[in-house]
Design an enzyme around this catalytic site. Structure first.
Site, PDB file in Angstrom:
ATOM      1  N   LEU A 180       0.853  -1.004  -0.219  1.00  0.00           N
ATOM      2  CA  LEU A 180      -0.522   0.108  -0.451  1.00  0.00           C
ATOM      3  C   LEU A 180       0.157   1.098  -0.092  1.00  0.00           C
ATOM      4  O   LEU A 180       0.391   2.383  -0.016  1.00  0.00           O
ATOM      5  CB  LEU A 180      -1.413  -0.282   1.348  1.00  0.00           C
ATOM      6  N   LYS A 181       1.844   1.396  -0.191  1.00  0.00           N
ATOM      7  CA  LYS A 181       2.818   2.376  -0.370  1.00  0.00           C
ATOM      8  C   LYS A 181       2.765   3.735   1.350  1.00  0.00           C
ATOM      9  O   LYS A 181       2.446   4.504   0.409  1.00  0.00           O
ATOM     10  CB  LYS A 181       3.372   2.604  -1.515  1.00  0.00           C
TER      11      LYS A 181
END
Length: 232
Positions: free
Chosen positions: A61-62
């Site tokens: 998901l950074k």
């Protein structure tokens, strides 16, 4: 080797994801859920279902936001029992993620430089370093933040290992089997090359999920992986 291969469920629907998961049963038990699957295929629920079934899940998901938001977001992911989660490799985000994951088994991975970026892209983004220099900086910051590993291109894996020492995961996307098309990735290597360079986990999506026989594609990659010798 199967535990080192992470299949990216880069598909649009949960049905597509579940078809791939079923096809890979017995061959792969580690799956990455990124933006496409998370937002378009009910990926959060899918991830929890996989975890309940004894699979490993990497939520890619950074995360990057103010410290409190990152910390709370990471805590929510940690509560699912997920195996790995990415945050962008900024020091504040990595430190907040460590706090959010405290007491859980979640491995926080810092994203150094995307494998779709080269030196020109890094310069355009305003960094006064080349790609290797920025990865080196992020690796040092990741070690100081106390996170579990780093995402980087295999070309930088040996350098990252020298900086972070033993014990931290090095997760490599942009993997393409020998002879396959690189797509939109600019810094790609084969599975064998990645392991030889020191990567601990390989992320493969399109070469598996976009084939008529995902299981055969996965087995071929595992065979290629088994032919290499890890240096890390």
């Amino acid at each position: 080797m199967s535990g080192q291969l992470i299949v990216g469920l880069d598909v649009d629907t949960r049905q597509q994801a579940e078809t791939i998961i079923e096809a890979l049963d017995g061959s792969v038990d580690f799956f990455k859920i990124g933006y496409q699957c998370f937002y378009g295929a009910d990926g959060f629920a899918l991830g929890k279902a996989l975890l309940a079934a004894g699979k490993k899940v990497f939520f890619d998901l950074k995360l990057l936001d103010i410290d409190n938001t990152v910390e709370k977001g990471v805590a929510a992911i940690a509560a699912t029992g997920a195996t790995m989660l990415t945050v962008h490799g900024y020091p504040q985000a990595m430190r907040a993620a460590v706090r959010g994951a405290a007491g859980s088994g979640l491995t926080i991975l810092g994203v150094s430089v995307l494998t779709s970026m080269d030196d020109n892209d890094v310069a355009e983004a305003g960094f006064a370093r080349d790609t290797a220099g920025l990865v080196s900086l992020r690796a040092d910051q990741a070690k100081k933040a106390g996170i579990g590993g780093l995402v980087c291109a295999a070309h930088e894996a040996a350098m990252v290992r020298q900086i972070v020492g033993q014990g931290m995961a090095i997760v490599t996307p942009g993997i393409r089997p020998a002879g396959s098309d690189s797509g939109d990735q600019k810094r790609v290597v084969t599975p064998r090359q990645a392991l030889d360079a020191g990567s601990t986990h390989l992320v493969v999506a399109r070469p598996i999920v976009q084939t008529a026989d995902p299981a055969a594609a996965a087995r071929a990659i595992l065979t290629e992986m088994a032919g290499g010798t890890r240096l890390a």
